[in-house]
Design an enzyme around this catalytic site. Structure first.
Site, short mmCIF file in Angstrom:
data_model
loop_
_atom_site.label_atom_id
_atom_site.label_comp_id
_atom_site.label_asym_id
_atom_site.label_seq_id
_atom_site.Cartn_x
_atom_site.Cartn_y
_atom_site.Cartn_z
N ASP A 27 33.62 1.74 3.27
CA ASP A 27 33.14 3.11 3.38
C ASP A 27 31.65 3.09 3.01
O ASP A 27 31.15 2.12 2.43
CB ASP A 27 33.95 4.00 2.43
CG ASP A 27 33.62 5.47 2.59
OD1 ASP A 27 33.03 5.85 3.62
OD2 ASP A 27 33.95 6.25 1.68
N PHE A 28 30.95 4.17 3.35
CA PHE A 28 29.51 4.21 3.07
C PHE A 28 29.21 4.99 1.79
O PHE A 28 28.81 4.42 0.78
CB PHE A 28 28.76 4.81 4.26
CG PHE A 28 27.27 4.93 4.04
CD1 PHE A 28 26.49 3.79 3.95
CD2 PHE A 28 26.67 6.17 3.91
CE1 PHE A 28 25.11 3.88 3.71
CE2 PHE A 28 25.29 6.28 3.69
CZ PHE A 28 24.52 5.13 3.59
N ASP A 29 29.44 6.31 1.82
CA ASP A 29 29.13 7.15 0.67
C ASP A 29 30.04 6.82 -0.50
O ASP A 29 31.26 6.80 -0.37
CB ASP A 29 29.28 8.62 1.04
CG ASP A 29 28.29 9.06 2.10
OD1 ASP A 29 27.12 9.29 1.77
OD2 ASP A 29 28.70 9.13 3.28
N ASP A 209 36.12 4.88 -1.72
CA ASP A 209 36.13 5.65 -2.97
C ASP A 209 36.84 6.99 -2.88
O ASP A 209 37.16 7.60 -3.90
CB ASP A 209 34.70 5.91 -3.43
CG ASP A 209 34.01 6.97 -2.57
OD1 ASP A 209 34.02 6.83 -1.33
OD2 ASP A 209 33.49 7.95 -3.14
#
Length: 260
Positions: A27-29, A209
């Site tokens: 995931d990025f954020d 997350d």
């Protein structure tokens, strides 16, 4: 860096690195990039970017995000070898079209969703609506808590319940899709595509997350060599956990060392 990785994480990375062709998906954020109030200001940590530059030399790497594909590409600034999967699995940089094509009915539903969320956001400072090719998203991170809670409740009790709507609730967001959403499906499709083009992908590592990452954790099988990593606190189906994005950067650096 946040210090030494937990022993069970290090052991899992060592086993994963030895499995031949593998896919590292993130995931990025909140994983590569720390969570910030303004989503447009999100950027990956330099240490994470440096580790990805090393990893792509001999490992398949992907970002699997809820962000729109173009937005993800602009914020992540990753090496061109990294596959980008956006829109909760509905978009891929490997596709010529880049995105799923909506039917006329789905287009109409998407327009209705955007309008309904606009009405919910109206008059609530800090609440805003984002339009994506497949969905409309209510953002509440910058709102006062009473406004954020009221807007979220209104979205979940209202347009989220409409026929044909696919709802995802994340951290300070409610995303309402006109097509099925899910990072797990996008991740499995990517694994199949890569395996069909060469040596089979023997294992996948996915780190996320948010609650929207849980279906990706559930889609993988640690018993078969996959590695699932929850970043931060909260209940999860992931087998492993690290504290924060600096720990993810440390994990990726360690994996780059092992794969080298």
């Amino acid at each position: 860096m946040s210090g030494a990785l937990p022993g069970e994480v290090r052991a899992a990375l060592e086993a994963f690195a030895a499995r031949g062709r593998v896919l590292v998906a993130l995931d990025f954020d909140g994983v590569l990039a720390p969570i910030v109030d303004d989503p447009d200001a999100a950027r990956p940590l330099p240490a994470a970017s440096a580790a990805l530059e090393r990893l792509v030399a001999g490992t398949d790497v992907a970002l699997v995000s809820g962000r729109d594909l173009a937005d993800l590409r602009a914020r992540a600034a990753v090496p061109p070898q990294v596959v980008l999967v956006g829109g909760h699995g509905t978009q891929s940089s490997r596709s010529a079209a880049g995105t799923t094509v909506l039917s006329a009915g789905e287009e109409e539903l998407l327009a209705r969703l955007g309008g309904a969320l606009d009405e919910i956001a109206a008059g609530r400072a800090g609440v805003h609506v984002e339009r994506k090719p497949m969905s409309a998203v209510l953002h509440t991170r910058r709102a006062a808590r009473p406004d954020a809670e009221a807007a979220t409740a209104a979205a979940l009790a209202g347009p989220a319940t409409w026929a044909g709507v696919h709802a995802l609730r994340g951290k300070e967001v409610v995303e309402l899709g006109a097509v099925p959403l899910g990072k797990g499906g996008g991740l499995l499709r990517l694994r199949e595509e890569l395996s069909a083009e060469g040596a089979p992908v023997r294992a996948v590592l996915f780190a996320g997350d948010d609650v929207t990452d849980e279906d990706a954790f559930a889609a993988l099988s640690p018993a078969d060599g996959d590695v699932t990593v929850k970043v931060g606190e909260g209940p999860t189906a992931a087998a492993l956990r690290v504290a924060d994005p600096p720990a993810v950067a440390e994990l990726l650096t360690t994996l780059a060392d092992l794969r080298a």
